[in-house]
Write an enzyme that holds these catalytic residues in place. Structure first.
Site, mmCIF file in Angstrom:
data_model
loop_
_atom_site.group_PDB
_atom_site.id
_atom_site.type_symbol
_atom_site.label_atom_id
_atom_site.label_comp_id
_atom_site.label_asym_id
_atom_site.label_seq_id
_atom_site.Cartn_x
_atom_site.Cartn_y
_atom_site.Cartn_z
ATOM 1 N N LYS A 120 31.558 34.913 28.123
ATOM 2 C CA LYS A 120 32.786 34.943 28.995
ATOM 3 C C LYS A 120 33.738 33.911 28.373
ATOM 4 C CE LYS A 120 33.611 34.700 34.121
ATOM 5 N NZ LYS A 120 32.942 34.492 35.145
ATOM 6 N N SER B 35 33.872 38.392 38.816
ATOM 7 C CA SER B 35 34.751 38.089 37.496
ATOM 8 C C SER B 35 34.261 38.128 36.059
ATOM 9 C CB SER B 35 35.360 36.459 37.666
ATOM 10 O OG SER B 35 34.258 35.605 37.486
ATOM 11 N N SER C 96 29.700 36.533 40.520
ATOM 12 C CA SER C 96 30.550 37.116 39.346
ATOM 13 C C SER C 96 29.721 37.508 38.179
ATOM 14 C CB SER C 96 31.491 36.083 38.875
ATOM 15 O OG SER C 96 32.546 36.058 39.732
HETATM 16 N N1 GLN Z 1 34.439 37.196 43.660
HETATM 17 C C1 GLN Z 1 34.494 35.849 44.122
HETATM 18 C C2 GLN Z 1 35.655 35.164 44.304
HETATM 19 O O1 GLN Z 1 36.572 35.590 43.934
HETATM 20 C C3 GLN Z 1 33.467 35.244 43.145
HETATM 21 C C4 GLN Z 1 34.081 34.937 41.867
HETATM 22 C C5 GLN Z 1 32.993 33.982 41.023
HETATM 23 O O2 GLN Z 1 31.703 34.014 41.163
HETATM 24 N N2 GLN Z 1 33.403 33.497 40.004
HETATM 25 O O3 GLN Z 1 35.614 34.047 44.332
#
Ligand code: GLN
Length: 500
Positions: free
Chosen positions: A80, A155, A179
Site C-alpha cells: 500500500k 482504504s 481498511s
Molecule cells: N473506512 C474507515 C475510515 O474511513 C477506515 C479507514 C481505515 O481503516 N484506514 O476511516
C-alpha cells in the site's frame, strides 16, 4: 507454461524451492499481468519493475549458489502506498506527497526486503487511508476485479484489487477502522488486522496512531499467515511496539485446517446483524455458522452493547488524531509547497495555500472535525466522552472473550458498492458501513476477514475476532473455517472471478 499468476504465494514458494521455475520468471509473469490489466484495474500508483527484477535476480543467484533463504524468498509482493520506501515515491494517494521520495524505509519494508520478496509496486488507497472506497485518491479510482463498475472497497482498495486481479500474490495494507478487512471481503480475499502494536508502524504514514495497524492481504489463510509472520515483531523505532515473541502463524493455520472446528466456541455478536444488513450477506453468514455447527463448533450469542456507540466514538478519536498527525504537511518541511497567488508570502499564507491545494475533500473534512473536537471547551464533551466509550468497548470485548474462543460476524453489512456513493451519500451513512470492523481497532484486538461465498456474484466476508495477542487463534480457527467453506462452496471463491 501454467499461468504463474494464478498460484498462491505458498505454491509459488514451494515451486521456487524445488527449482521448478525462477523468481525472475515469477516476477516477470506478474509484471506482464500488471501491464495487461492495469488500464482497467488501476490498483497501482507506482510500479517498480526494475527493483522487482533486481531482487528476483539476486534471489535466483543466491538460490543457485545454495545460500540459506527465507522460505518465501522470490515471491513478489505489492505494498500500500502508505508504506515508506527509500528511493521509491510514496504518495499516500495525496497531491501533498505526489513527488515525495522518502529517505528511509519503513520497518515492514525492511523485513520484506530481508525475506527476499521482490516489490512489484505501490498500491492505490483513499488519500491518507481516509475512506472506504478508494475513491478519495488523487490518482483515480481502483476498480473491483469482480465487477469493474464497482469500488474495491477501501482504504486498501489497490492492495486488495492487485491480489484479486492476479497482479500480485500478496500485498500489505493498513487498517485503522477496517481498511484491510473490508476490501478483503469485497474482493474475495483473506485480510488480517493484527493486534495493535504487534506489527511496527515505523515508516507507515500516520492516519490515527492509536488505531493504525499494518497487515497482510492474500488469497488463502496460509498465505496471510506467512506474510504476517514476515511483518510482525518488536521494533525499537515504534514506541507502541510489543515485545512478544512472534508465534508460528503458519503452523497455527495448518493445525486449524487439520483439527477443524470441533469444540471451538464461536460467539455471534448480536449487535452486528438485523436491519440495514444485506439479505445475501446475512444468508452467507448463517450458512457459515451452520457449517461450523455441523463440524462440531458451539455457537453462542453474545452482546457487545457498546458497539452502538463505536462508530460515533471512532469519528471523534480518529479525526482528532488525524488533525494532529497531518499538521506536519505545512509546505515548509517536505512534500507540496504552494505560495499564495496574491498578497504577502508568509509562513501562514504558504501553509494555507499548500493545505488548500494539497488535501482532498475528505481529508479536509476530518481535519476540521478533529480540530473542533479537540478545541478548548469541547475537548471533554467530545474527545473525552469518546475515550470513555473506547474503554467500554474494550471491557465488553474482554467480557465476551471470557465465554468464547473467537467472535464472529459478517465483515461488512454490504457487498462492494457501485462507484459514486462517496459523492452522493450522506457521509454518516457511509461511515456506518464500518460498524463491524471499527470496534476491533478501538479495542486493539486482532481481526480476520475470510471469503464466505458470493451474493449476487459478489464476494462476502466472514469476520473473526480474537483477544489481544491471540492473533494465532485467528489462523487456527480461520484455517479450519476456510477448509469447511471450500468444501461447501466447491473450492476457493476466487476461482469464480470473471476473466479480465
Ligand atoms: N473506512 C474507515 C475510515 O474511513 C477506515 C479507514 C481505515 O481503516 N484506514 O476511516
Amino acid at each position: 507454461m501454467t499461468d504463474l499468476t494464478r498460484k498462491t504465494a505458498t505454491e509459488l514458494a514451494q515451486s521456487l524451492r524445488a527449482g521448478d521455475f525462477t523468481s525472475t520468471e515469477v516476477t516477470r509473469a506478474h509484471l506482464d499481468r500488471i501491464e495487461s490489466v492495469e488500464p482497467t484495474i488501476n490498483a497501482f500508483i507506482t510500479t517498480t519493475a526494475d527493483a522487482a527484477l533486481a531482487t528476483a535476480a539476486d534471489v535466483d543467484r543466491k538460490r543457485a549458489a545454495g545460500e540459506d533463504l527465507h522460505p518465501y524468498a522470490g515471491v513478489p509482493i505489492a505494498l500500500k502506498d502508505l508504506v515508506v520506501t527509500q528511493g521509491i515515491r510514496t504518495t499516500a494517494a495525496s497531491k501533498m506527497l505526489e513527488n515525495w521520495v522518502p529517505p528511509y524505509d519503513a520497518t515492514v519494508y525492511q523485513k520484506v526486503q530481508e525475506a527476499g520478496l521482490p516489490l512489484l509496486g505501490k498500491t492505490n488507497l483513499d488519500e491518507f487511508a481516509m475512506g472506504a472506497t478508494t475513491e478519495h485518491s488523487a490518482f483515480g479510482n481502483t476498480t473491483n476485479p469482480w465487477d469493474t463498475t464497482r469500488s474495491p472497497g477501501g482504504s486498501s482498495g489497490g492492495a486488495a484489487a492487485s491480489v484479486a486481479a492476479f497482479e500480485a500474490p500478496l500485498s500489505v495494507g493498513t487498517d485503522t477502522g477496517g481498511s484491510i478487512r473490508q476490501p478483503a471481503a469485497f474482493n474475495g480475499l483473506v485480510g488480517v488486522k493484527p493486534t495493535y502494536g504487534s506489527v511496527s508502524r515505523y515508516g507507515i504514514i500516520a492516519m490515527a496512531s492509536s488505531l493504525d495497524q499494518v497487515g497482510p492481504l492474500a488469497r488463502t489463510v496460509e498465505d496471510a499467515a506467512a506474510l504476517h509472520q514476515i511483518l510482525a515483531g518488536h521494533d525499537r523505532h515504534d514506541s507502541t511496539s510489543l515485545t512478544d515473541e512472534v508465534p508460528d502463524f503458519t503452523a497455527a493455520a495448518h493445525a486449524g485446517a487439520q483439527e477443524g472446528l470441533k469444540g471451538k466456541k464461536l460467539g455471534v455478536i448480536r449487535q452486528l446483524q438485523g436491519e440495514g444488513w444485506d439479505v445475501g450477506v446475512i444468508a452467507r453468514f448463517n450458512e457459515a455458522l451452520e457449517l461450523a455447527q455441523k463440524a462440531g463448533a458451539e455457537i453462542v450469542e453474545v452482546d457487545i452493547p457498546s458497539i452502538g456507540y463505536a462508530v460515533e466514538a471512532y469519528y471523534l478519536i480518529m479525526p482528532s488524531e488525524v488533525s494532529s498527525n497531518l499538521a506536519r504537511y505545512d509546505g515548509m518541511r517536505y512534500g507540496l509547497r504552494v505560495e499564495p497567488s496574491e498578497g504577502p508570502v508568509t509562513a501562514e499564507t504558504v501553509m494555507a495555500a499548500t493545505r488548500a491545494a494539497g488535501f482532498g475533500k475528505e481529508v479536509k473534512r476530518r481535519i476540521l472535525l478533529g480540530t473542533y473536537a479537540l478545541s478548548a471547551g469541547y475537548y471533554d464533551a467530545y474527545y473525552g466522552s469518546a475515550q470513555k466509550v473506547r474503554t467500554l468497548v474494550q471491557r465488553d470485548f474482554a467480557a465476551a472473550f471470557d465465554k468464547v474462543d473467537v467472535l464472529v460476524s459478517p465483515t461488512s453489512p454490504t457487498t462492494a458498492l457501485p462507484f459514486g456513493v462517496e459523492d452522493d451519500a450522506d457521509p454518516m451513512a457511509l461511515y456506518m458501513g464500518d460498524i463491524a470492523t471499527i470496534p476491533a481497532n478501538l479495542a486493539g484486538i486482532p481481526g480476520m476477514s475470510l471469503p464466505s461465498g458470493l451474493s449476487d456474484g459478489l464476494p462476502t466476508g466472514l469476520q473473526l475476532l480474537a483477544p489481544a495477542r491471540e492473533d494465532a487463534r485467528l489462523y487456527t480457527v480461520g484455517g479450519a473455517f476456510e477448509a469447511e467453506l471450500n468444501g461447501h462452496l466447491g473450492g476457493p471463491i476466487l476461482d469464480q472471478i470473471p476473466q479480465l
